[in-house]
Scaffold this active site. Structure first.
Site, PDB file in Angstrom:
ATOM      1  N   ARG A   1      -2.921   3.445 -11.645  1.00 36.58           N
ATOM      2  CA  ARG A   1      -2.449   4.771 -11.256  1.00 36.58           C
ATOM      3  C   ARG A   1      -1.107   5.036 -11.929  1.00 36.58           C
ATOM      4  O   ARG A   1      -0.488   4.123 -12.462  1.00 36.58           O
ATOM      5  CB  ARG A   1      -2.346   4.906  -9.740  1.00 36.58           C
ATOM      6  CG  ARG A   1      -1.281   4.029  -9.120  1.00 36.58           C
ATOM      7  CD  ARG A   1      -1.125   4.305  -7.632  1.00 36.58           C
ATOM      8  NE  ARG A   1      -0.256   3.319  -7.014  1.00 36.58           N
ATOM      9  CZ  ARG A   1      -0.034   3.243  -5.715  1.00 36.58           C
ATOM     10  NH1 ARG A   1      -0.607   4.099  -4.884  1.00 36.58           N
ATOM     11  NH2 ARG A   1       0.770   2.328  -5.228  1.00 36.58           N
TER      12      ARG A   1
ATOM     13  N   ASN B   1       3.565  11.367  -5.877  1.00 36.11           N
ATOM     14  CA  ASN B   1       3.667  10.242  -4.940  1.00 36.11           C
ATOM     15  C   ASN B   1       4.631   9.216  -5.503  1.00 36.11           C
ATOM     16  O   ASN B   1       4.473   8.781  -6.650  1.00 36.11           O
ATOM     17  CB  ASN B   1       2.302   9.573  -4.742  1.00 36.11           C
ATOM     18  CG  ASN B   1       2.333   8.559  -3.606  1.00 36.11           C
ATOM     19  OD1 ASN B   1       2.513   8.938  -2.450  1.00 36.11           O
ATOM     20  ND2 ASN B   1       2.189   7.293  -3.935  1.00 36.11           N
ATOM     21  N   GLU B   2       5.617   8.872  -4.727  1.00 38.06           N
ATOM     22  CA  GLU B   2       6.548   7.803  -5.128  1.00 38.06           C
ATOM     23  C   GLU B   2       6.872   7.856  -6.618  1.00 38.06           C
ATOM     24  O   GLU B   2       6.532   6.940  -7.381  1.00 38.06           O
ATOM     25  CB  GLU B   2       5.991   6.431  -4.755  1.00 38.06           C
ATOM     26  CG  GLU B   2       5.975   6.185  -3.269  1.00 38.06           C
ATOM     27  CD  GLU B   2       5.494   4.788  -2.901  1.00 38.06           C
ATOM     28  OE1 GLU B   2       4.887   4.121  -3.749  1.00 38.06           O
ATOM     29  OE2 GLU B   2       5.724   4.373  -1.755  1.00 38.06           O
TER      30      GLU B   2
ATOM     31  N   GLU C   1       5.350   6.984   4.838  1.00 42.41           N
ATOM     32  CA  GLU C   1       4.420   5.841   4.833  1.00 42.41           C
ATOM     33  C   GLU C   1       5.121   4.593   5.340  1.00 42.41           C
ATOM     34  O   GLU C   1       6.277   4.348   5.001  1.00 42.41           O
ATOM     35  CB  GLU C   1       4.002   5.486   3.397  1.00 42.41           C
ATOM     36  CG  GLU C   1       3.102   6.427   2.687  1.00 42.41           C
ATOM     37  CD  GLU C   1       2.818   5.903   1.266  1.00 42.41           C
ATOM     38  OE1 GLU C   1       2.918   4.695   1.015  1.00 42.41           O
ATOM     39  OE2 GLU C   1       2.510   6.744   0.407  1.00 42.41           O
TER      40      GLU C   1
ATOM     41  N   TRP D   1       0.233  -6.548  -1.369  1.00 42.93           N
ATOM     42  CA  TRP D   1       0.920  -6.759  -2.644  1.00 42.93           C
ATOM     43  C   TRP D   1       1.986  -7.850  -2.586  1.00 42.93           C
ATOM     44  O   TRP D   1       2.768  -7.989  -3.506  1.00 42.93           O
ATOM     45  CB  TRP D   1       1.529  -5.441  -3.152  1.00 42.93           C
ATOM     46  CG  TRP D   1       2.177  -4.594  -2.096  1.00 42.93           C
ATOM     47  CD1 TRP D   1       1.615  -3.524  -1.467  1.00 42.93           C
ATOM     48  CD2 TRP D   1       3.490  -4.745  -1.528  1.00 42.93           C
ATOM     49  NE1 TRP D   1       2.489  -2.990  -0.543  1.00 42.93           N
ATOM     50  CE2 TRP D   1       3.651  -3.718  -0.566  1.00 42.93           C
ATOM     51  CE3 TRP D   1       4.543  -5.632  -1.731  1.00 42.93           C
ATOM     52  CZ2 TRP D   1       4.807  -3.562   0.183  1.00 42.93           C
ATOM     53  CZ3 TRP D   1       5.701  -5.472  -0.977  1.00 42.93           C
ATOM     54  CH2 TRP D   1       5.819  -4.453  -0.040  1.00 42.93           C
TER      55      TRP D   1
ATOM     56  N   GLU E   1      -6.637  -1.586  -3.113  1.00 41.53           N
ATOM     57  CA  GLU E   1      -5.910  -1.703  -1.846  1.00 41.53           C
ATOM     58  C   GLU E   1      -6.838  -1.957  -0.670  1.00 41.53           C
ATOM     59  O   GLU E   1      -6.505  -1.633   0.475  1.00 41.53           O
ATOM     60  CB  GLU E   1      -5.042  -0.460  -1.640  1.00 41.53           C
ATOM     61  CG  GLU E   1      -3.977  -0.401  -2.722  1.00 41.53           C
ATOM     62  CD  GLU E   1      -2.963   0.705  -2.563  1.00 41.53           C
ATOM     63  OE1 GLU E   1      -1.778   0.466  -2.820  1.00 41.53           O
ATOM     64  OE2 GLU E   1      -3.378   1.817  -2.187  1.00 41.53           O
ATOM     65  N   LYS E   2      -7.995  -2.576  -0.959  1.00 40.52           N
ATOM     66  CA  LYS E   2      -8.977  -2.745   0.127  1.00 40.52           C
ATOM     67  C   LYS E   2      -8.507  -3.728   1.184  1.00 40.52           C
ATOM     68  O   LYS E   2      -9.016  -3.732   2.294  1.00 40.52           O
ATOM     69  CB  LYS E   2     -10.351  -3.118  -0.420  1.00 40.52           C
ATOM     70  CG  LYS E   2     -10.428  -4.397  -1.204  1.00 40.52           C
ATOM     71  CD  LYS E   2     -11.856  -4.570  -1.743  1.00 40.52           C
ATOM     72  CE  LYS E   2     -11.993  -5.826  -2.588  1.00 40.52           C
ATOM     73  NZ  LYS E   2     -11.149  -5.798  -3.812  1.00 40.52           N
ATOM     74  N   PHE E   3      -7.513  -4.561   0.853  1.00 37.32           N
ATOM     75  CA  PHE E   3      -6.998  -5.482   1.876  1.00 37.32           C
ATOM     76  C   PHE E   3      -5.689  -5.008   2.503  1.00 37.32           C
ATOM     77  O   PHE E   3      -4.985  -5.781   3.140  1.00 37.32           O
ATOM     78  CB  PHE E   3      -6.842  -6.894   1.298  1.00 37.32           C
ATOM     79  CG  PHE E   3      -8.172  -7.551   1.057  1.00 37.32           C
ATOM     80  CD1 PHE E   3      -9.017  -7.836   2.125  1.00 37.32           C
ATOM     81  CD2 PHE E   3      -8.595  -7.849  -0.227  1.00 37.32           C
ATOM     82  CE1 PHE E   3     -10.260  -8.418   1.913  1.00 37.32           C
ATOM     83  CE2 PHE E   3      -9.833  -8.430  -0.445  1.00 37.32           C
ATOM     84  CZ  PHE E   3     -10.672  -8.714   0.622  1.00 37.32           C
ATOM     85  N   HIS E   4      -5.356  -3.748   2.288  1.00 35.60           N
ATOM     86  CA  HIS E   4      -4.149  -3.185   2.914  1.00 35.60           C
ATOM     87  C   HIS E   4      -4.524  -2.678   4.299  1.00 35.60           C
ATOM     88  O   HIS E   4      -5.558  -2.046   4.474  1.00 35.60           O
ATOM     89  CB  HIS E   4      -3.627  -2.042   2.044  1.00 35.60           C
ATOM     90  CG  HIS E   4      -2.219  -1.645   2.332  1.00 35.60           C
ATOM     91  ND1 HIS E   4      -1.859  -0.975   3.483  1.00 35.60           N
ATOM     92  CD2 HIS E   4      -1.085  -1.813   1.621  1.00 35.60           C
ATOM     93  CE1 HIS E   4      -0.552  -0.751   3.449  1.00 35.60           C
ATOM     94  NE2 HIS E   4      -0.051  -1.253   2.337  1.00 35.60           N
TER      95      HIS E   4
HETATM   96  C1  GAL Z   1       2.917   2.885  -1.480  1.00 35.10           C
HETATM   97  C2  GAL Z   1       2.017   3.967  -2.051  1.00 35.10           C
HETATM   98  C3  GAL Z   1       0.675   4.011  -1.351  1.00 35.10           C
HETATM   99  C4  GAL Z   1       0.119   2.635  -1.215  1.00 35.10           C
HETATM  100  C5  GAL Z   1       1.112   1.764  -0.477  1.00 35.10           C
HETATM  101  C6  GAL Z   1       0.641   0.356  -0.252  1.00 35.10           C
HETATM  102  O1  GAL Z   1       3.884   2.466  -2.381  1.00 35.10           O
HETATM  103  O2  GAL Z   1       2.615   5.230  -1.975  1.00 35.10           O
HETATM  104  O3  GAL Z   1      -0.196   4.849  -2.092  1.00 35.10           O
HETATM  105  O4  GAL Z   1      -0.107   2.115  -2.485  1.00 35.10           O
HETATM  106  O5  GAL Z   1       2.296   1.693  -1.223  1.00 35.10           O
HETATM  107  O6  GAL Z   1       1.630  -0.432   0.386  1.00 35.10           O
END
Ligand code: GAL
Length: 690
Positions: free
Chosen positions: A127, A165-166, A328, A336, A376-379
């Site tokens: 991304r 986003n960010e 968020e 991560w 990000e399936k494990f988030h």
């Molecule tokens: C942020 C991001 C989200 C997601 C999240 C995961 O930095 O805006 O889209 O990736 O981290 O922790």
């Protein structure tokens, strides 16, 4: 600067806009319905209602779904989702959908891909694969923002716009040729002439003199240390280039969707220093813009809660002291870190309310439903893979209930008598090449001192040196290596009107060009502090030196000589043995007005010593705790409304219940405390004071 109103809506010129959720702290998160079949959307909305969700951020990564090919739009699915959310009375923070460019754009314009330090292109397939300086990207992004604004500006679900986003999370610094051109234009605006550029960059050194405007480059990989002035300016340029991308989309929204609040989510975290958020915030104005941020707990830090609390206070400083939005954070584990542990039971609620305690007027998460595919399936998410039948979802529902009861605090401000100064220019310069000690990390002392204050139940604002400092009793200046003349003068002026000040080592050393302030250290603050050093004596990794008394220091020492100040602590060993390590300078009142006491700290004290130092500073400055006699291990803040009502937030970071001496109704339990509020282990109380 960023006051909050509890009604963001009303009739606006171009159509009907919904109200932002009233009487609650808006609660919800990123919603990515495009990851799921249509049947799931209705289940989502029903579960959101069960959880008490009142807002979602929608469409952040939806570019390839709303514009599947160049100039062709498919809003059908988004119309349907917006309709479902409107019917459920869930407010939408609608993205311009420009965060992640689609494959067709990457294919048509491969030149928008960022190039890293080593000249390696960053390919699509992840991304944010776009260059901060790309006008091509701007053109496509603003076209999509316009299409989104035209489509949804009067939609009954729309409550706020969410741009990108960010910014800068993955695509800065970029070193491509487009950035090189943009940098040269930026330099020409900053410096009137090549002579001024050469002077600012100290280009006489190593034959770096520039004779033509075509010559300056981004600081790409060089045989050895790059030029520090060039490196610093490049960071400024990259932050500004991204700011221009944001402002371009914002201008489109202002034209096609006036009256709707706008935000973009910052990342005010310790490890993220790509953008100068103070500079960004100066471009954001009431009543249009909202300051929002993301925060993730970094498990591997020695004290994650210290960083978390600090970043909340930093975001409030960026928001000018007013409330801000937590866009968020995570309900539980992220994906991560090297090892991703879940939060303890109660951790979701505790972390959310920690941010509210520090001025957040919204509780947002990434993301609503845990993904079943993708990176990000494990988030963690509000709705875990396990579904509603899970302890985490039960906690989420409980948080939804609490958020529903907290509306009365929105718009109130956190009280503080202490300012800790924070400056991205100083942070960047401290990350520059070839400095006296790689052990000096800009955030370290700021966060340590903030923690020591927190442990005494003393809240602090983390503010820009250019902020209004006059109302503070105590100003902390940690590692402000780079300081402009104007900022040094502002600190002096605050001291002259009575604020006490603590300056720590490696402060005031260079000006905004990263040029040494000659005549001895700590340069800009020598006279203010009544001390002068002629040589730094940084300590080796792991080296600890004794100070007078039973104290010790690490990281730093220097040959401090007293020039008016008195020594409070002295180095008794190490390379600066015999020199002062902590000094105090009280200047006799002049003309009836007493100036503040000036303290200088020339080492990084051990934890107990720092606690003692902070105690001494608070006593000297007359700084008071939120509540006297509160127990250890509990964070306390107080938010106060314009009408005088106040709420004490007590966050218990210990494994035992704690009793806090505060009288009023605890909005978490709904019970009156009767003067003694019991806060469960790992729990939170929010007490409306009688
Ligand atoms: C942020 C991001 C989200 C997601 C999240 C995961 O930095 O805006 O889209 O990736 O981290 O922790």
């Amino acid at each position: 600067m960023f006051g909050f109103v509890d009604n963001w809506g009303g009739d606006v010129e171009t159509g009907r806009m919904r109200d932002w959720p009233r009487g609650v702290i808006p609660f919800g998160g990123d919603y990515n319905p495009e990851q799921w079949p249509r049947e799931v959307w209705r289940e989502d909305i029903a579960a959101m209602q069960r959880a008490g969700v009142t807002f979602v951020s929608l469409g952040i990564f939806s570019w390839s779904w709303v514009e599947p090919s160049d100039g062709t739009y498919d809003f059908g699915w988004l119309d349907e989702v917006m309709g479902l959310l409107a019917a459920a009375d869930i407010a939408v923070d609608l993205a311009t959908a420009t965060a992640s460019p689609p494959m067709w754009l990457a294919q048509a314009h491969p030149e928008i891909a960022p190039i890293d330090h080593d000249g390696q292109r960053l390919w699509p397939g992840s991304r944010q694969a776009w260059c901060p300086s790309s006008a091509t990207f701007t053109a496509y992004a603003t076209r999509l923002a316009e299409a989104m604004a035209r489509r949804y500006h009067d939609h009954p679900a729309l409550a706020m716009w969410h741009i990108s986003n960010e910014y800068g999370c993955h695509n800065t610094p970029c070193f491509c040729d487009t950035c090189a051109d943009g940098f040269r234009d930026w330099l020409r605006q900053r410096y009137d002439s090549l002579d001024a550029l050469n002077e600012a960059w100290g280009a006489a050194f190593w034959s770096q003199r520039y004779a033509d405007w075509s010559q300056p480059l981004p600081p790409r990989r060089t045989p050895t240390f790059p030029n520090p002035g060039q490196t610093l300016d490049y960071r400024r340029y990259q932050s500004d280039a991204l700011l221009q991308q944001f402002l371009a989309e914002r201008a489109v929204l202002l034209e096609h969707s006036p009256g709707v609040p706008i935000t973009t989510n910052f990342m005010t975290m310790r490890h993220f220093s790509h953008l100068d958020y103070h500079r960004w915030a100066a471009h954001l104005t009431e009543p249009v813009d909202r300051i929002s941020t993301d925060h993730y707990v970094v498990d591997l830090l020695a004290d994650p809660w210290a960083e978390q609390a600090f970043c909340g206070d930093l975001t409030r400083g960026i928001a000018g002291g007013g409330p801000w939005l937590l866009m968020e954070h995570s309900t539980s584990a992220v994906n991560w870190q090297p090892v991703n542990r879940p939060k303890p039971v109660g951790g979701t609620i505790r972390d959310s309310l920690t941010h509210v305690a520090r001025g957040a007027d919204m509780i947002g998460f990434f993301q609503w439903r845990a993904s079943r595919a993708g990176a990000e399936k494990f988030h963690s998410a509000l709705l875990p893979h396990a579904g509603e039948d899970s302890a985490r979802f039960a906690e989420v529902c409980r948080l939804g209930e609490i958020a529903g009861r907290l509306g009365e605090v929105s718009g109130s401000r956190v009280e503080s008598q202490v300012a800790i100064l924070w400056d991205y220019d100083a942070q960047w310069a401290t990350q520059g090449p070839a400095l006296p000690s790689a052990q000096v990390q800009y955030p370290d002392l700021a966060i340590e001192i903030h923690r020591a204050l927190r442990e005494r139940h003393v809240p602090a604002d983390v503010v820009y040196p250019g902020a209004d400092l006059t109302a503070y009793r105590l100003i902390i200046v940690p590692t402000l290596y780079l300081v402009s003349d104007a900022h040094a003068a502002a600190i002096e002026a605050a001291v002259a009107t009575g604020a006490d000040v603590l300056v720590t080592y490696f402060s005031g050393i260079v000006d905004e060009r990263d040029h040494i302030r000659l005549g001895g250290y700590p340069g800009a603050f020598r006279e203010l502090l009544g001390v002068r050093s002629t040589e730094f004596a940084p300590l080796r990794p792991g080296e600890v030196v004794a100070l007078s008394g039973a104290h010790s220091g690490s990281v730093w020492s220097e040959d401090v000589a007293l020039a008016g100040a008195e020594a409070v602590l002295t180095f008794t060993e190490g390379p600066a043995a015999g020199h002062a390590a902590f000094t105090r300078y009280a200047v006799a009142p002049q003309g009836g007005s007493a100036s503040g006491v000036r303290w200088y700290l020339a080492t990084r004290p051990d934890r107990d010593t720092l606690a003692e130092i902070v105690g001494t500073l608070c006593a000297s400055a007359g700084v008071e705790p939120v509540l006297p006699g509160a127990p250890d291990g509990v964070d306390l803040t107080r938010r106060r409304a314009a009408d005088g009502r106040s709420w004490v937030f007590a966050i218990n970071h210990t494994d035992l219940a704690r009793t806090v001496p505060v009288t009023g109704v605890d909005l978490v339990t709904g019970r009156h405390t009767g003067g003694q509020c019991e806060v469960p282990a790992g729990g939170v109380a929010v007490v409306r004071e009688d």
